[in-house]
Design an enzyme around this catalytic site. Structure first.
Site, mmCIF file in Angstrom:
data_model
loop_
_atom_site.group_PDB
_atom_site.id
_atom_site.type_symbol
_atom_site.label_atom_id
_atom_site.label_comp_id
_atom_site.label_asym_id
_atom_site.label_seq_id
_atom_site.Cartn_x
_atom_site.Cartn_y
_atom_site.Cartn_z
ATOM 1 N N HIS A 1 14.941 37.341 10.257
ATOM 2 C CA HIS A 1 13.752 38.039 10.757
ATOM 3 C C HIS A 1 13.161 37.306 11.949
ATOM 4 O O HIS A 1 12.792 36.143 11.873
ATOM 5 C CB HIS A 1 12.680 38.153 9.672
ATOM 6 C CG HIS A 1 11.558 39.065 10.042
ATOM 7 N ND1 HIS A 1 11.605 40.419 9.801
ATOM 8 C CD2 HIS A 1 10.383 38.846 10.661
ATOM 9 C CE1 HIS A 1 10.490 40.988 10.240
ATOM 10 N NE2 HIS A 1 9.733 40.044 10.774
ATOM 11 N N ASP B 1 10.432 38.282 15.430
ATOM 12 C CA ASP B 1 9.517 39.280 15.989
ATOM 13 C C ASP B 1 9.345 39.153 17.497
ATOM 14 O O ASP B 1 8.273 39.463 18.033
ATOM 15 C CB ASP B 1 8.150 39.173 15.309
ATOM 16 C CG ASP B 1 8.067 39.971 14.024
ATOM 17 O OD1 ASP B 1 8.286 41.180 14.077
ATOM 18 O OD2 ASP B 1 7.794 39.369 12.974
ATOM 19 N N GLU C 1 10.431 46.999 10.559
ATOM 20 C CA GLU C 1 9.503 46.294 9.670
ATOM 21 C C GLU C 1 8.352 47.215 9.278
ATOM 22 O O GLU C 1 7.308 47.249 9.905
ATOM 23 C CB GLU C 1 8.969 45.026 10.331
ATOM 24 C CG GLU C 1 8.174 44.162 9.366
ATOM 25 C CD GLU C 1 7.764 42.830 9.945
ATOM 26 O OE1 GLU C 1 7.350 41.946 9.171
ATOM 27 O OE2 GLU C 1 7.833 42.658 11.181
ATOM 28 N N HIS D 1 4.852 47.316 5.379
ATOM 29 C CA HIS D 1 4.331 46.115 6.034
ATOM 30 C C HIS D 1 3.010 45.806 5.337
ATOM 31 O O HIS D 1 2.993 45.754 4.101
ATOM 32 C CB HIS D 1 4.188 46.311 7.556
ATOM 33 C CG HIS D 1 3.880 45.025 8.252
ATOM 34 N ND1 HIS D 1 2.645 44.737 8.797
ATOM 35 C CD2 HIS D 1 4.644 43.915 8.445
ATOM 36 C CE1 HIS D 1 2.662 43.517 9.313
ATOM 37 N NE2 HIS D 1 3.859 42.990 9.109
ATOM 38 N N HIS E 1 6.968 41.925 2.196
ATOM 39 C CA HIS E 1 5.721 42.671 2.400
ATOM 40 C C HIS E 1 5.459 43.703 1.305
ATOM 41 O O HIS E 1 4.333 44.208 1.221
ATOM 42 C CB HIS E 1 5.671 43.368 3.761
ATOM 43 C CG HIS E 1 5.423 42.453 4.912
ATOM 44 N ND1 HIS E 1 4.209 41.852 5.141
ATOM 45 C CD2 HIS E 1 6.250 42.011 5.891
ATOM 46 C CE1 HIS E 1 4.290 41.095 6.217
ATOM 47 N NE2 HIS E 1 5.524 41.166 6.693
ATOM 48 N N HIS F 1 12.074 37.700 4.869
ATOM 49 C CA HIS F 1 11.254 36.555 5.291
ATOM 50 C C HIS F 1 10.142 36.327 4.261
ATOM 51 O O HIS F 1 8.988 36.633 4.479
ATOM 52 C CB HIS F 1 10.701 36.737 6.706
ATOM 53 C CG HIS F 1 9.894 37.982 6.946
ATOM 54 N ND1 HIS F 1 10.365 39.244 6.712
ATOM 55 C CD2 HIS F 1 8.636 38.157 7.432
ATOM 56 C CE1 HIS F 1 9.447 40.134 7.029
ATOM 57 N NE2 HIS F 1 8.374 39.487 7.453
ATOM 58 N N ASP G 1 10.799 34.005 10.637
ATOM 59 C CA ASP G 1 9.645 34.790 11.087
ATOM 60 C C ASP G 1 9.064 34.257 12.390
ATOM 61 O O ASP G 1 7.873 34.423 12.656
ATOM 62 C CB ASP G 1 8.560 34.836 10.003
ATOM 63 C CG ASP G 1 7.568 35.981 10.184
ATOM 64 O OD1 ASP G 1 7.862 36.899 10.967
ATOM 65 O OD2 ASP G 1 6.500 35.952 9.557
#
Length: 419
Positions: free
Chosen positions: A48, A50, A147, A174, A220, A241, A310
Site C-alpha cells: 500500500h 498513497d 482504497e 475507507h 479500514h 496496511h 502506507d
C-alpha cells in the site's frame, strides 16, 4: 616500574575496548550486508502506497510538474524505491469519503489514470495485472488498488470496469461506511445503521471480486465486517496496511481472533508503519515495528505476513523508517531477532505472490460463472443522488411516476370529491 604496569594495564583495556568495538561493528556490518543480500534476491513487494493522493493534493494530478526521480516533498520517488530494494508496489487510487454519493467514480477514474501514467511513462516502472507479471518483472512492478468501496457507488458494473482498467485489489471501506459494509472509523456519518457489517449486496461484491480475481482488502473495515468477509470469501483476503492490535490497541489494527480467521482463510496481513498504528503515539522506531512482526509470527506464522507501509498516506513514521528507501533497516532488525532467510523471503514478496496466485486460481475455478446482476435496493442508498431511469417520453406525456407528496395530494382531492 609502577608507571610501566599502569601503562600496560591501560593499554590492555584499550585493546580490549577496540576488540569489542570491532566485534560489534562487524556484527552490524554483517547484518546490513545480509539484509541487502536477501533483499537483492527477494525484492520487496509493498502492499500500500498513497503517492497518487499526494499528486492530487499538491499537483492536481499534473504529473508533468512532479519529479518522479527525486522529490523530497514526498516519501516516494524512483531513486528511493530503488535504494529500498522495492521490486513491486501496490499504488492506491483513493478519493475522499466526502465524494460518496457524488463524484467518487469520476475521481477514482482520475486517480487510476494518474497511477497508470506513473507506471507507464517512467522506464524504471512497469504496470502489471497478474501475479506472474509481478513475479517476473525486472523493473519496479506496479499494481493498482482502490482504497474504499465508496468508489464503485454500489455498482457491480463499475467494479468490473475498474477491473478492466487494471485494478486488482479493493478495500471494502475507507473511513466511512458504504451502504453494504462498515468502516472501523465513525468519523463520517454516512450510512450509520445497525447490522451493516456485510449486507446481502456486500456479499455480492465479495463474490464478484472472487469471480474477477480481485484481492479483497479489509484494512479500514470494522472488525464485524472483516469477520463476516473472512467467513464468506472463497478466496484469500488481505489486510493491505494494518498492524497487530495486541501491540498497539488502535481500532485500525487486527486482533488475535481475526488473525486466526485470516490464517484459516489463507490470507495475508501486511504491516503498516504509521507511528500511530505501531506505537499508539508519535514516538516509534524500527524496534517497535519489528515487535508487530514478532507477535504476528508467534500467532499465525511468518507465512501470513507482508509489508504495507502506507507511505504518503499518513504523516508521522518511525525514526529510521521515514521513507521508501529505509526498508532495509527493518530487515536488519528482524535478522538480529533471528528471522531466517526463508521467513524474510516470504515477508518481502513470496507470501504476497502466493496469495495473489490463489486469488487467481479461485477466479479460474469460477470461469463459467456469469457476471453478477445483483443490484442494491434504492432503500439502502441515498436516493437523492440517483436518477430515476424512466423513458423521456413518459415525462412529455405526463406519465412520470408520482412523487409521494403528489400522490397524497391526489388522494385527498379524491376523498373530497366523494363527499
Amino acid at each position: 616500574m609502577l608507571i610501566y604496569k599502569k601503562a600496560g594495564i591501560r593499554g590492555a583495556w584499550i585493546r580490549w575496548f577496540v576488540c569489542i568495538l570491532l566485534s560489534l561493528l562487524h556484527g552490524v556490518i554483517s547484518e546490513t550486508s545480509r539484509a541487502l543480500d536477501i533483499m537483492t534476491k527477494y525484492p520487496l513487494i509493498d502492499g500500500h502506497n498513497d503517492l497518487a493522493l499526494r499528486l492530487r493534493m499538491h499537483h492536481n494530478n499534473k504529473l508533468s510538474t512532479f519529479n518522479m526521480h527525486h522529490n523530497p516533498k514526498v516519501a516516494t520517488d524512483i531513486s528511493r524505491l530503488t535504494a529500498g530494494h522495492v521490486g513491486g508496489q501496490v499504488f492506491a487510487a483513493y478519493v475522499l469519503c466526502t465524494a460518496q454519493d457524488k463524484d467518487a467514480v469520476r475521481l477514482t477514474l482520475e486517480q487510476i489514470d494518474v497511477i497508470r501514467r506513473i507506471c507507464t511513462e517512467n522506464p524504471e516502472l512497469e504496470l502489471v495485472t497478474t501475479a506472474e507479471g509481478m513475479r517476473t518483472s525486472t523493473k519496479i512492478a506496479c499494481l493498482i488498488s482502490i482504497e474504499g468501496g465508496h468508489s464503485i457507488d454500489s455498482s457491480l458494473a463499475a467494479l468490473r470496469m475498474f477491473y478492466q482498467l487494471g485494478v486488482r485489489s479493493m478495500a471494502l471501506t475507507h473511513n466511512c461506511n458504504t451502504p453494504w459494509a462498515e468502516s472501523s472509523s465513525s468519523y463520517y456519518t454516512y450510512y450509520q445503521q445497525k447490522n451493516n457489517s456485510l449486507t446481502d449486496f456486500g456479499k455480492a461484491v465479495v463474490n464478484e471480486m472472487n469471480r474477477l480475481g480481485m484481492l479483497v482488502d479489509l484494512s479500514h473495515s470494522s472488525w464485524e465486517t472483516a469477520r463476516a468477509v473472512l467467513k464468506h470469501s472463497t478466496a484469500p483476503v488481505i489486510f493491505s496496511h494494518s498492524s497487530a492490535y495486541a501491540i498497539c490497541n488502535n481500532i485500525r489494527n487486527v486482533p488475535n481472533e481475526q488473525l486466526l480467521l485470516l490464517k484459516e482463510n489463507g490470507g495475508l496481513i501486511m504491516v503498516n508503519f504509521y507511528s500511530s498504528f505501531v506505537a499508539c503515539s508519535n514516538n516509534a522506531n524500527v524496534s517497535v515495528v519489528a515487535d508487530h512482526f514478532d507477535h504476528l509470527k508467534q500467532v499465525i506464522g511468518a507465512e501470513s505476513i507482508g509489508i504495507g507501509a502506507d507511505f504518503d498516506g499518513a504523516q508521522g513514521f518511525p525514526k529510521g523508517l521515514e521513507d521508501v528507501s529505509k526498508y532495509p533497516a527493518l530487515i536488519e532488525e528482524l535478522i538480529s531477532r533471528n528471522w531466517t532467510e526463508e521467513e524474510l523471503a516470504g515477508v518481502l514478496r513470496l507470501n504476497f505472490l502466493r496469495v495473489f496466485r490463489k486469488v487467481e486460481k479461485v477466479r479460474d475455478d469460477m470461469l463459467y460463472n456469469l457476471p453478477s446482476e445483483a443490484e442494491i435496493s434504492l432503500s439502502e442508498v441515498n436516493k437523492s443522488c440517483r436518477a430515476m431511469l424512466v423513458h423521456p417520453s413518459s415525462h412529455r406525456n405526463g406519465n412520470a411516476p408520482l412523487t409521494p407528496v403528489k400522490a397524497l395530494i391526489c388522494f385527498i382531492l379524491f376523498l373530497i370529491q366523494l363527499k
